[in-house]
Design a protein around this motif. Structure first.
Motif, PDB file in Angstrom:
ATOM      1  N   VAL A 121       0.388  -3.476  -4.807  1.00  0.00           N
ATOM      2  CA  VAL A 121       0.002  -2.047  -4.932  1.00  0.00           C
ATOM      3  C   VAL A 121      -1.040  -1.904  -3.855  1.00  0.00           C
ATOM      4  O   VAL A 121      -2.193  -2.537  -3.205  1.00  0.00           O
ATOM      5  CB  VAL A 121      -0.218  -2.649  -5.705  1.00  0.00           C
ATOM      6  CG1 VAL A 121      -1.731  -1.707  -6.420  1.00  0.00           C
ATOM      7  CG2 VAL A 121       0.632  -3.705  -7.338  1.00  0.00           C
ATOM      8  N   VAL A 122      -0.735  -0.358  -2.985  1.00  0.00           N
ATOM      9  CA  VAL A 122      -1.339  -0.164  -2.111  1.00  0.00           C
ATOM     10  C   VAL A 122      -2.645   0.492  -2.451  1.00  0.00           C
ATOM     11  O   VAL A 122      -2.273   1.744  -3.831  1.00  0.00           O
ATOM     12  CB  VAL A 122      -0.938   0.976  -1.631  1.00  0.00           C
ATOM     13  CG1 VAL A 122      -1.513   1.629  -0.101  1.00  0.00           C
ATOM     14  CG2 VAL A 122       0.754   0.128  -0.693  1.00  0.00           C
ATOM     15  N   GLY A 123      -4.159   0.349  -2.307  1.00  0.00           N
ATOM     16  CA  GLY A 123      -4.870   1.126  -2.914  1.00  0.00           C
ATOM     17  C   GLY A 123      -5.771  -0.114  -4.755  1.00  0.00           C
ATOM     18  O   GLY A 123      -5.823   0.321  -5.463  1.00  0.00           O
ATOM     19  N   PRO A 150      -1.461  -7.377  -3.836  1.00  0.00           N
ATOM     20  CA  PRO A 150      -2.706  -6.584  -3.779  1.00  0.00           C
ATOM     21  C   PRO A 150      -2.619  -5.289  -2.494  1.00  0.00           C
ATOM     22  O   PRO A 150      -2.441  -6.289  -0.927  1.00  0.00           O
ATOM     23  CB  PRO A 150      -4.420  -7.259  -3.861  1.00  0.00           C
ATOM     24  CG  PRO A 150      -3.974  -8.512  -4.944  1.00  0.00           C
ATOM     25  CD  PRO A 150      -2.490  -8.652  -4.347  1.00  0.00           C
ATOM     26  N   VAL A 151      -2.657  -5.196  -2.098  1.00  0.00           N
ATOM     27  CA  VAL A 151      -3.478  -4.490  -0.900  1.00  0.00           C
ATOM     28  C   VAL A 151      -4.629  -3.053  -0.707  1.00  0.00           C
ATOM     29  O   VAL A 151      -4.561  -2.677  -1.390  1.00  0.00           O
ATOM     30  CB  VAL A 151      -2.055  -3.433   0.081  1.00  0.00           C
ATOM     31  CG1 VAL A 151      -2.054  -2.461   1.171  1.00  0.00           C
ATOM     32  CG2 VAL A 151      -1.019  -4.248  -0.375  1.00  0.00           C
ATOM     33  N   HIS A 152      -5.130  -3.692   0.281  1.00  0.00           N
ATOM     34  CA  HIS A 152      -7.014  -3.344  -0.217  1.00  0.00           C
ATOM     35  C   HIS A 152      -7.244  -3.851   1.468  1.00  0.00           C
ATOM     36  O   HIS A 152      -7.353  -4.722   2.342  1.00  0.00           O
ATOM     37  CB  HIS A 152      -7.835  -3.985  -1.494  1.00  0.00           C
ATOM     38  CG  HIS A 152      -9.059  -3.510  -1.541  1.00  0.00           C
ATOM     39  ND1 HIS A 152     -10.196  -3.461  -0.483  1.00  0.00           N
ATOM     40  CD2 HIS A 152      -9.195  -2.535  -2.106  1.00  0.00           C
ATOM     41  CE1 HIS A 152     -10.405  -2.527  -0.984  1.00  0.00           C
ATOM     42  NE2 HIS A 152     -10.575  -2.219  -1.976  1.00  0.00           N
ATOM     43  N   PRO A 153      -7.747  -2.890   2.162  1.00  0.00           N
ATOM     44  CA  PRO A 153      -9.129  -3.206   3.345  1.00  0.00           C
ATOM     45  C   PRO A 153      -9.294  -3.976   3.703  1.00  0.00           C
ATOM     46  O   PRO A 153      -9.947  -4.188   4.387  1.00  0.00           O
ATOM     47  CB  PRO A 153      -8.990  -1.021   3.392  1.00  0.00           C
ATOM     48  CG  PRO A 153      -9.473  -0.754   2.505  1.00  0.00           C
ATOM     49  CD  PRO A 153      -8.344  -0.616   1.332  1.00  0.00           C
ATOM     50  N   SER A 154     -10.334  -3.810   2.366  1.00  0.00           N
ATOM     51  CA  SER A 154     -11.592  -5.062   2.556  1.00  0.00           C
ATOM     52  C   SER A 154     -11.339  -6.129   1.428  1.00  0.00           C
ATOM     53  O   SER A 154     -12.645  -7.248   2.079  1.00  0.00           O
ATOM     54  CB  SER A 154     -12.780  -4.488   2.548  1.00  0.00           C
ATOM     55  OG  SER A 154     -13.090  -3.484   1.288  1.00  0.00           O
ATOM     56  N   LEU A 189       5.005   6.332  -7.225  1.00  0.00           N
ATOM     57  CA  LEU A 189       3.788   6.793  -6.606  1.00  0.00           C
ATOM     58  C   LEU A 189       3.067   7.037  -8.252  1.00  0.00           C
ATOM     59  O   LEU A 189       4.093   8.055  -9.373  1.00  0.00           O
ATOM     60  CB  LEU A 189       4.085   8.386  -6.138  1.00  0.00           C
ATOM     61  CG  LEU A 189       3.913   8.588  -4.646  1.00  0.00           C
ATOM     62  CD1 LEU A 189       4.429   7.527  -4.292  1.00  0.00           C
ATOM     63  CD2 LEU A 189       4.020  10.309  -4.044  1.00  0.00           C
ATOM     64  N   GLN A 190       2.124   6.487  -8.608  1.00  0.00           N
ATOM     65  CA  GLN A 190       1.307   6.153  -9.661  1.00  0.00           C
ATOM     66  C   GLN A 190       1.012   7.560 -10.404  1.00  0.00           C
ATOM     67  O   GLN A 190       1.185   8.470  -9.820  1.00  0.00           O
ATOM     68  CB  GLN A 190      -0.207   5.514  -9.737  1.00  0.00           C
ATOM     69  CG  GLN A 190      -0.258   5.239 -11.410  1.00  0.00           C
ATOM     70  CD  GLN A 190       0.519   4.337 -12.095  1.00  0.00           C
ATOM     71  OE1 GLN A 190       1.574   3.816 -11.734  1.00  0.00           O
ATOM     72  NE2 GLN A 190       0.152   4.746 -13.415  1.00  0.00           N
ATOM     73  N   VAL A 220       1.823   2.773  -5.322  1.00  0.00           N
ATOM     74  CA  VAL A 220       0.783   3.828  -4.391  1.00  0.00           C
ATOM     75  C   VAL A 220      -0.548   4.217  -5.338  1.00  0.00           C
ATOM     76  O   VAL A 220      -0.021   5.086  -6.621  1.00  0.00           O
ATOM     77  CB  VAL A 220       1.432   4.481  -3.757  1.00  0.00           C
ATOM     78  CG1 VAL A 220       0.478   5.762  -3.231  1.00  0.00           C
ATOM     79  CG2 VAL A 220       2.352   4.534  -2.775  1.00  0.00           C
ATOM     80  N   PHE A 221      -1.704   3.505  -5.422  1.00  0.00           N
ATOM     81  CA  PHE A 221      -2.605   4.465  -5.928  1.00  0.00           C
ATOM     82  C   PHE A 221      -3.794   4.992  -4.494  1.00  0.00           C
ATOM     83  O   PHE A 221      -4.568   4.602  -4.747  1.00  0.00           O
ATOM     84  CB  PHE A 221      -3.664   3.354  -6.438  1.00  0.00           C
ATOM     85  CG  PHE A 221      -2.622   2.808  -7.749  1.00  0.00           C
ATOM     86  CD1 PHE A 221      -3.408   3.784  -9.126  1.00  0.00           C
ATOM     87  CD2 PHE A 221      -2.088   1.862  -8.091  1.00  0.00           C
ATOM     88  CE1 PHE A 221      -3.361   3.139 -10.783  1.00  0.00           C
ATOM     89  CE2 PHE A 221      -1.317   1.341  -9.191  1.00  0.00           C
ATOM     90  CZ  PHE A 221      -2.054   2.447 -10.287  1.00  0.00           C
ATOM     91  N   ARG A 222      -3.531   5.444  -3.695  1.00  0.00           N
ATOM     92  CA  ARG A 222      -3.952   6.306  -2.832  1.00  0.00           C
ATOM     93  C   ARG A 222      -3.910   7.444  -3.402  1.00  0.00           C
ATOM     94  O   ARG A 222      -2.844   8.490  -3.466  1.00  0.00           O
ATOM     95  CB  ARG A 222      -3.750   6.189  -1.717  1.00  0.00           C
ATOM     96  CG  ARG A 222      -3.359   4.561  -1.299  1.00  0.00           C
ATOM     97  CD  ARG A 222      -4.868   3.833  -1.680  1.00  0.00           C
ATOM     98  NE  ARG A 222      -6.047   4.842   0.080  1.00  0.00           N
ATOM     99  CZ  ARG A 222      -6.802   5.174  -0.506  1.00  0.00           C
ATOM    100  NH1 ARG A 222      -7.863   5.047  -1.594  1.00  0.00           N
ATOM    101  NH2 ARG A 222      -7.598   6.437   0.273  1.00  0.00           N
ATOM    102  N   PRO A 223      -4.314   8.487  -2.249  1.00  0.00           N
ATOM    103  CA  PRO A 223      -4.222  10.247  -2.870  1.00  0.00           C
ATOM    104  C   PRO A 223      -3.302  10.628  -2.207  1.00  0.00           C
ATOM    105  O   PRO A 223      -2.388  10.066  -1.311  1.00  0.00           O
ATOM    106  CB  PRO A 223      -5.594  10.602  -1.761  1.00  0.00           C
ATOM    107  CG  PRO A 223      -6.617   9.930  -2.078  1.00  0.00           C
ATOM    108  CD  PRO A 223      -5.830   8.244  -2.143  1.00  0.00           C
TER     109      PRO A 223
END
Length: 135
Positions: A17-19, A44-48, A97-98, A73-76
């Motif tokens: 899951v990106v985002g 989970p895929v998360h930058p921090s 894409l969600q 994808v949970f990104r814009p």
């Protein structure tokens, strides 16, 4: 019901899951949590974040050390094409894409690489309606 969406959930178990959000009040947290509760493997895929939903988080799809079947994808929407390219690079089988996210470019990238593609549909709603659980 979207036939491709339902088939993806019946066929695959591992979802990166990106985002995925660290905030339990956001759908980018509650939807993956619901999928995890239904027996899906959620990465989970998360930058921090170090971990989310009790799972180690990775900064990017390329850092995930195990095979990924579905990239959710949970990104814009403008970021979806880059995520699609990354999904192709890691050998994912499907790109999802969600709800509320759509990208003609991401669709083209995914479909040209042979990935199943779903956009603007909530994964947890499809799973619930189709009553899909992984044991």
């Amino acid at each position: 019901m979207n036939e491709t969406a339902e088939r993806i959930l019946r066929q695959y178990r591992t979802i990166a899951v990106v985002g995925l959000s660290t905030n339990p009040d956001k759908s980018a947290h509650s939807v993956p949590a619901a999928m995890q509760a239904a027996g899906f493997r959620v990465i989970p895929v998360h930058p921090s974040a170090e971990s989310i939903l009790g799972e180690r988080a990775y900064r990017s799809l390329a850092e995930v050390p195990e095979p990924v079947e579905v990239v959710e994808v949970f990104r814009p929407s403008p970021e979806a094409a880059d995520v699609a390219r990354a999904a192709v690079e890691i050998g994912a089988k499907a790109l999802w894409l969600q709800q509320g996210i759509a990208s003609a470019e991401a669709r083209t990238i995914a479909e040209e690489a042979g990935l199943d593609y779903v956009e603007d549909i909530c994964m947890a709603v499809v799973r619930s309606i189709a009553q899909i659980k992984k044991d």
